[in-house]
Design an enzyme around this catalytic site. Structure first.
Site, mmCIF file in Angstrom:
data_model
loop_
_atom_site.group_PDB
_atom_site.id
_atom_site.type_symbol
_atom_site.label_atom_id
_atom_site.label_comp_id
_atom_site.label_asym_id
_atom_site.label_seq_id
_atom_site.Cartn_x
_atom_site.Cartn_y
_atom_site.Cartn_z
ATOM 1 N N ARG A 44 27.814 80.486 53.071
ATOM 2 C CA ARG A 44 28.970 79.580 52.975
ATOM 3 C C ARG A 44 30.259 80.477 53.014
ATOM 4 O O ARG A 44 31.302 80.069 52.226
ATOM 5 C CB ARG A 44 29.114 78.518 51.993
ATOM 6 C CG ARG A 44 27.819 77.397 52.424
ATOM 7 C CD ARG A 44 28.132 76.549 53.642
ATOM 8 N NE ARG A 44 26.980 75.655 53.648
ATOM 9 C CZ ARG A 44 25.813 75.850 54.684
ATOM 10 N NH1 ARG A 44 25.578 76.910 54.909
ATOM 11 N NH2 ARG A 44 25.229 74.666 54.607
ATOM 12 N N SER A 94 27.566 68.461 52.212
ATOM 13 C CA SER A 94 27.336 68.965 50.939
ATOM 14 C C SER A 94 28.876 69.179 50.201
ATOM 15 O O SER A 94 29.564 69.836 50.671
ATOM 16 C CB SER A 94 26.575 70.045 50.879
ATOM 17 O OG SER A 94 25.454 70.337 51.835
ATOM 18 N N GLU A 102 31.655 73.124 47.522
ATOM 19 C CA GLU A 102 31.832 73.908 49.099
ATOM 20 C C GLU A 102 32.962 73.574 49.794
ATOM 21 O O GLU A 102 33.603 73.979 50.582
ATOM 22 C CB GLU A 102 30.678 73.463 50.015
ATOM 23 C CG GLU A 102 30.608 73.999 51.223
ATOM 24 C CD GLU A 102 29.451 73.296 52.193
ATOM 25 O OE1 GLU A 102 28.232 73.563 51.885
ATOM 26 O OE2 GLU A 102 29.856 72.515 53.090
#
Ligand code: FAD
Ligand code: EPU
Length: 341
Positions: free
Chosen positions: A158, A228, A324
């Site tokens: 990520r 998420s 995130e």
């Protein structure tokens, strides 16, 4: 002010001073110059599927709508040059229809192709970095257009250079994908391991990935969300050993560098927070890592819920979750961890 609600997947009641669809590079340069001259903040958006607007944005939102796909090939590879505004899932669907394999595990991820490198999108055992040839970037201050190779993008979990050195003043205008003609299925993750490696097709993997995702993840058209909300925490071997003593069944994924990735959804679930609601925001019942706009949530509802979750997980496991999702304040991006501390 203009309504931002349709332009981000959390569907929160927020506005921007101006929203402009960008369909060509000259327009992008002009808009940037205009905002510089008037000292207005700018935020670039693809489909707004990884952002949380904290309040009304006092500036201009530019929507990446640079369209077009070019396909070339040689004996061994298909090469796709994809302009940044193309929809990622439509690209995946189109590639499978053309008989080009390699993107099937990344089906149904919302957003634009030009946003995919930023957090190195990933799902079901494949990440953007596995298919990326180059990323084409516009430097807004000198109008230079250049390409970064896969290695130069510094992809991580990520993460990429687009969250660091190229985070401001640069726009991803296109991505280059390189897909091997000698296609090999990636069947490492979840129920995909049950598929027959020698007989399975890219279309079957695509269908299975779509089915799993539809069973777990909320459709933003029904309940606003940004996938998420937190990253899966990556901890040292020593920290993992400490946790495993108390929680022997904790899901964990050893990484190549010796660290261990934990499942944030499991940590949140263990705190009994599935379905937990705070104001109009809630923890998704089928996947605790996803926060949803359950019922006319405000930005503060989402922030307060994220704060509550982070505290509960830290109290129980001594692990601090990091968002995130990217947080956008009145004048631009803000530090998301501080915002929920
Ligand atoms: P946006 O949210 O519009 O932008 C994200 C950030 O990038 C912002 O900071 C923005 O300013 C910046 N930005 C946007 N475009 C550019 C550009 N061209 N140049 C420079 N900066 C830019 N992600 C995964 O990795 N795996 C998943 O499985 C996954 N599943 C999801 C499921 C759902 C239901 C949802 C809602 C989200 C999911 N996500 C997943 C997150 C999201 O889909 C990805 O992060 C996606 O790449 C975001 O694309 P976007 O165009 O919506 O980006
Ligand atoms: N789990 C629970 N309870 C929950 C949720 C998960 O116990 O409520 C457990 C699962 O049983 C499993 C583990 O946690 O053992 C991991 O769950 P899952 O397979 O659903 O994946 P995830 O780690 O929660 C990550 C990505 C997703 C990606 C999937 C599939 C992150 C932050 N999230 O989720 O990406 O689609 O794997 O590869 O890495 C996103 O980034 O927005 C996103 C949706």
């Amino acid at each position: 002010m203009q309504n931002l609600q349709p332009f981000h997947t959390f569907s929160l009641p927020v506005q921007a001073q101006k929203i402009v669809e960008i369909t060509n590079i000259d327009q992008l340069k002009q808009q940037w110059a205009q905002c510089q001259a008037t000292q207005q903040p700018i935020v670039l958006l693809g489909q707004g599927s990884n952002v949380l607007f904290l309040r009304d944005f006092q500036g201009v939102v530019l929507l990446n709508r640079l369209m077009g796909i070019q396909h070339t090939q040689d004996d061994n590879f298909h090469y796709l040059h994809v302009n940044g505004g193309e929809n990622w899932h439509q690209l995946v669907t189109w590639s499978i229809q053309q008989g080009i394999g390699g993107l099937e595990n990344l089906a149904l991820i919302p957003g634009c192709a030009g946003s995919a490198p930023i957090q190195n999108i990933g799902a079901y055992g494949v990440e953007f970095k596995d298919v990326c040839d180059y990323v084409e970037v516009l430097n807004l201050s000198n109008h230079e257009i250049f390409r970064l190779t896969n290695a130069q993008c510094q992809f991580g979990y990520r993460d990429s250079i687009f969250k660091h050195a190229y985070a401001t003043g640069y726009v991803i205008i296109a991505v280059g994908l390189k897909l091997c003609k000698a296609w090999r299925p990636v069947l490492k993750y979840g129920s995909l391991v049950e598929l027959d490696k020698s007989a399975v097709s890219a279309q079957q993997i695509f269908d299975e990935v779509c089915a799993i995702r539809r069973s777990k993840l909320p459709d933003p058209a029904e309940f606003g969300n940004a996938g998420s909300f937190f990253k899966n925490p990556v901890v040292s071997q020593a920290e993992f050993a400490r946790l495993q003593q108390d929680y022997p069944n904790m899901p964990h994924f050893p990484q190549a560098d010796g660290t261990v990735k934990l499942a944030a959804g499991w940590l949140i679930d263990q705190c009994g927070l599935k379905g937990y609601q705070l104001g109009g925001a809630a923890v998704h019942q089928q996947q605790a890592l996803v926060l949803i706009n359950r019922d006319h949530a405000t930005s503060s509802d989402i922030v307060e819920l994220a704060h509550h979750i982070r505290q509960k997980v830290a109290q129980r496991f001594a692990v601090w979750l990091q968002p995130e999702v990217r947080f956008i304040g009145e004048y631009g991006e803000v530090n998301s961890e501080q915002a929920i501390a």
